[in-house]
Motif scaffolding. Structure first.
Motif, PDB file in Angstrom:
ATOM      1  N   ASN A 149     -25.826  59.538  27.916  1.00  0.00           N
ATOM      2  CA  ASN A 149     -26.888  59.971  28.826  1.00  0.00           C
ATOM      3  C   ASN A 149     -26.329  60.367  30.187  1.00  0.00           C
ATOM      4  OD1 ASN A 149     -28.852  59.505  26.900  1.00  0.00           O
ATOM      5  ND2 ASN A 149     -29.227  57.399  27.571  1.00  0.00           N
ATOM      6  N   LEU A 150     -25.338  59.598  30.674  1.00  0.00           N
ATOM      7  CA  LEU A 150     -24.720  59.934  31.961  1.00  0.00           C
ATOM      8  C   LEU A 150     -23.980  61.264  31.882  1.00  0.00           C
ATOM      9  CD1 LEU A 150     -23.997  59.176  34.855  1.00  0.00           C
ATOM     10  CD2 LEU A 150     -22.031  57.896  33.957  1.00  0.00           C
ATOM     11  N   LEU A 151     -23.231  61.465  30.795  1.00  0.00           N
ATOM     12  CA  LEU A 151     -22.515  62.726  30.630  1.00  0.00           C
ATOM     13  C   LEU A 151     -23.482  63.896  30.472  1.00  0.00           C
ATOM     14  CD1 LEU A 151     -19.586  61.709  28.230  1.00  0.00           C
ATOM     15  CD2 LEU A 151     -19.431  62.324  30.647  1.00  0.00           C
TER      16      LEU A 151
ATOM     17  N   SER B 192     -21.306  55.825  23.272  1.00  0.00           N
ATOM     18  CA  SER B 192     -22.527  55.032  23.362  1.00  0.00           C
ATOM     19  C   SER B 192     -23.629  55.821  24.068  1.00  0.00           C
ATOM     20  CB  SER B 192     -22.248  53.726  24.112  1.00  0.00           C
ATOM     21  OG  SER B 192     -21.851  54.010  25.454  1.00  0.00           O
ATOM     22  N   SER B 193     -24.865  55.422  23.822  1.00  0.00           N
ATOM     23  CA  SER B 193     -25.991  56.154  24.397  1.00  0.00           C
ATOM     24  C   SER B 193     -25.989  56.096  25.926  1.00  0.00           C
ATOM     25  CB  SER B 193     -27.308  55.585  23.863  1.00  0.00           C
ATOM     26  OG  SER B 193     -27.428  54.206  24.191  1.00  0.00           O
ATOM     27  N   LYS B 194     -25.506  54.993  26.501  1.00  0.00           N
ATOM     28  CA  LYS B 194     -25.479  54.870  27.959  1.00  0.00           C
ATOM     29  C   LYS B 194     -24.529  55.885  28.576  1.00  0.00           C
ATOM     30  CE  LYS B 194     -24.808  51.474  31.650  1.00  0.00           C
ATOM     31  NZ  LYS B 194     -24.469  50.061  31.976  1.00  0.00           N
TER      32      LYS B 194
ATOM     33  N   LEU C 212     -17.300  64.001  22.931  1.00  0.00           N
ATOM     34  CA  LEU C 212     -17.509  62.716  23.585  1.00  0.00           C
ATOM     35  C   LEU C 212     -18.990  62.380  23.671  1.00  0.00           C
ATOM     36  CD1 LEU C 212     -16.079  60.378  25.021  1.00  0.00           C
ATOM     37  CD2 LEU C 212     -16.264  61.656  27.162  1.00  0.00           C
ATOM     38  N   LEU C 213     -19.819  63.384  23.951  1.00  0.00           N
ATOM     39  CA  LEU C 213     -21.265  63.166  24.002  1.00  0.00           C
ATOM     40  C   LEU C 213     -21.809  62.686  22.659  1.00  0.00           C
ATOM     41  CD1 LEU C 213     -22.480  66.255  26.067  1.00  0.00           C
ATOM     42  CD2 LEU C 213     -22.926  63.867  26.643  1.00  0.00           C
TER      43      LEU C 213
END
Length: 424
Positions: free
Chosen positions: A240-242, A235-237, A230-231
């Motif tokens: 980054n959260l993950l 999407s990059s947003k 998934l990482l």
């Protein structure tokens, strides 16, 4: 005249050029040498650091696993006489006299307890036997001690197995600790045999350690693979959260994270209360001081170490491979298994070997969360090093883990290659 002067000038220029060529070569060699020195100077701090905190401690540990200085250093005359004794007949007067003399000196130097402690590892009860005998001989100061004098000091000296244990410990190097780590010993006849069944613990503990580490490694891969996928494909947003959530455990102490699970896994803790409120269980489960709790805490600790190498490999895999397989008629699941999954094997291998090696080395987690039947080999290494102060056995057990780690890494390197993992 002009021609002569021209020739002289040409010769002078040739000589000057020849003289310039020689210093130029020397300058090039000197510059190359200085470049090598600068490169070595840059590498030297790292080399010294690895040598000081890694190579030398490991060498000392391996040496301590076979080092046996107690009897040789503190009973030097006895060690010489023991080398001449056959180990089966009654000890000679020369041996008993040397032993008595060395015991008196060791008692005065306050090293008799060190000898007694070492001999007690081999035969239980020798600590009290040696210290008691040293105390009695120190008070009587016999000029020539015989076997009868030793028996008068303590009747146990009539049993040859105590003298045989003394002979086995009289060498400066010994396989005693290494054999003990494999539940083996040298008997009174000098043969390597297994210890009695009731005393054989380290082999079972070793396989228990391998089993727990193996289960945790498989679990970490099963949990970490979807997270890494998934990482790498979102999407990059969101990525980054993950990634922030994956790295968050690294910002908390290992001891704090393990202690938190002690609170969560209690019978009236958060985990059991939540499961009961959801109707999944009717009564609290035994998670703390049991194997399930050890697995849960280990997974929490090791999943990030699996996600990161998997993510680094997955980001280097082009999405065009999957699209090409699907455009050729392959089902997405088949394309994933036959095209995408094989390309992630270096990351699976790196994450798996990293999780396994870390798991066999942790001792805080099973010590705080597991029960007596969940303790791993690292716990006993720490116990012998800090509590019983049996550094020889602690070093031997550490050497077992070190050799196991080297074998596992060699297998991984042979199967995937150390260059299989690409960063980005």
């Amino acid at each position: 005249m002009e021609q002569v002067s021209t020739n002289n000038n040409n010769q002078s220029e040739g000589l000057a050029q020849g003289e310039d060529e020689i210093p130029l070569k020397l300058k090039l060699k000197r510059a190359e040498r200085m470049r090598k020195y600068r490169a070595m100077a840059l590498i030297a701090p790292l080399f010294l650091f690895i040598l000081g905190v890694f190579a030398i401690p490991i060498a000392i540990m391996m040496w301590r696993a076979i080092d046996n200085p107690e009897v040789v250093d503190n009973l030097p005359q006895t060690a010489i006489e023991l080398s001449n004794w056959d180990g089966e007949s009654t000890p000679t007067t020369a041996l008993t006299t040397a032993f008595a003399s060395d015991l008196v000196k060791a008692y005065e130097d306050k090293t008799a307890s060190t000898v007694a402690k070492r001999l007690n590892y081999d035969v239980s009860g020798m600590r009290s036997l040696v210290t008691r005998t040293a105390r009695k001989f120190n008070s009587t100061q016999p000029a020539m001690a015989t076997m009868d004098d030793f028996i008068k000091a303590d009747k146990r000296w009539a049993d040859l197995r105590y003298w045989q244990a003394l002979k086995r410990a009289s060498s400066s190097l010994t396989p005693f600790y290494v054999l003990n780590a494999f539940d083996m010993k040298i008997n009174d006849e000098g043969q390597i045999t297994s210890v009695p069944e009731g005393q054989a613990i380290y082999t079972n503990i070793f396989w228990r350690t391998m089993w727990i580490a193996g289960v945790v490694t498989v679990g970490s891969l099963l949990i970490g693979f979807p997270i890494a996928y998934l990482l790498a494909n979102t999407s990059s947003k969101v990525s980054n959260l993950l990634m922030f959530c994956v790295l968050l455990p690294f910002w908390t102490s290992l001891l704090v994270r393990t202690s938190a699970w002690v609170v969560l896994l209690q019978k009236n803790g958060v985990v059991n209360s939540t499961l009961i409120n959801l109707g999944l269980i009717n009564e609290p489960m035994t998670l703390l001081f049991a194997r399930p709790g050890v697995y849960i805490a280990f997974l929490h600790l090791l999943v990030p170490f699996v996600v990161l190498p998997l993510y680094s490999v997955m980001t280097s895999i082009s999405p065009a491979y999957m699209r090409a397989a699907e455009s050729l008629g392959a089902h997405p699941a088949i394309a994933f298994v036959r095209v995408y999954l094989p390309q992630t094997l270096p990351g699976i291998g790196a994450g798996g070997i990293l999780a396994f090696i870390l798991a066999i080395g942790y001792y805080i987690t099973p010590a705080l969360i597991g029960g007596p039947q969940d303790q791993m080999l690292s716990y006993f290494i720490a116990n012998h090093a800090n509590s019983t102060l049996n550094w020889g056995l602690a070093s031997a057990l550490g050497m077992v883990l070190l050799v196991t780690t080297m074998i596992l890494f060699s297998i991984y390197n042979r199967l995937t290659g150390a260059s299989g993992v690409k960063m980005g």
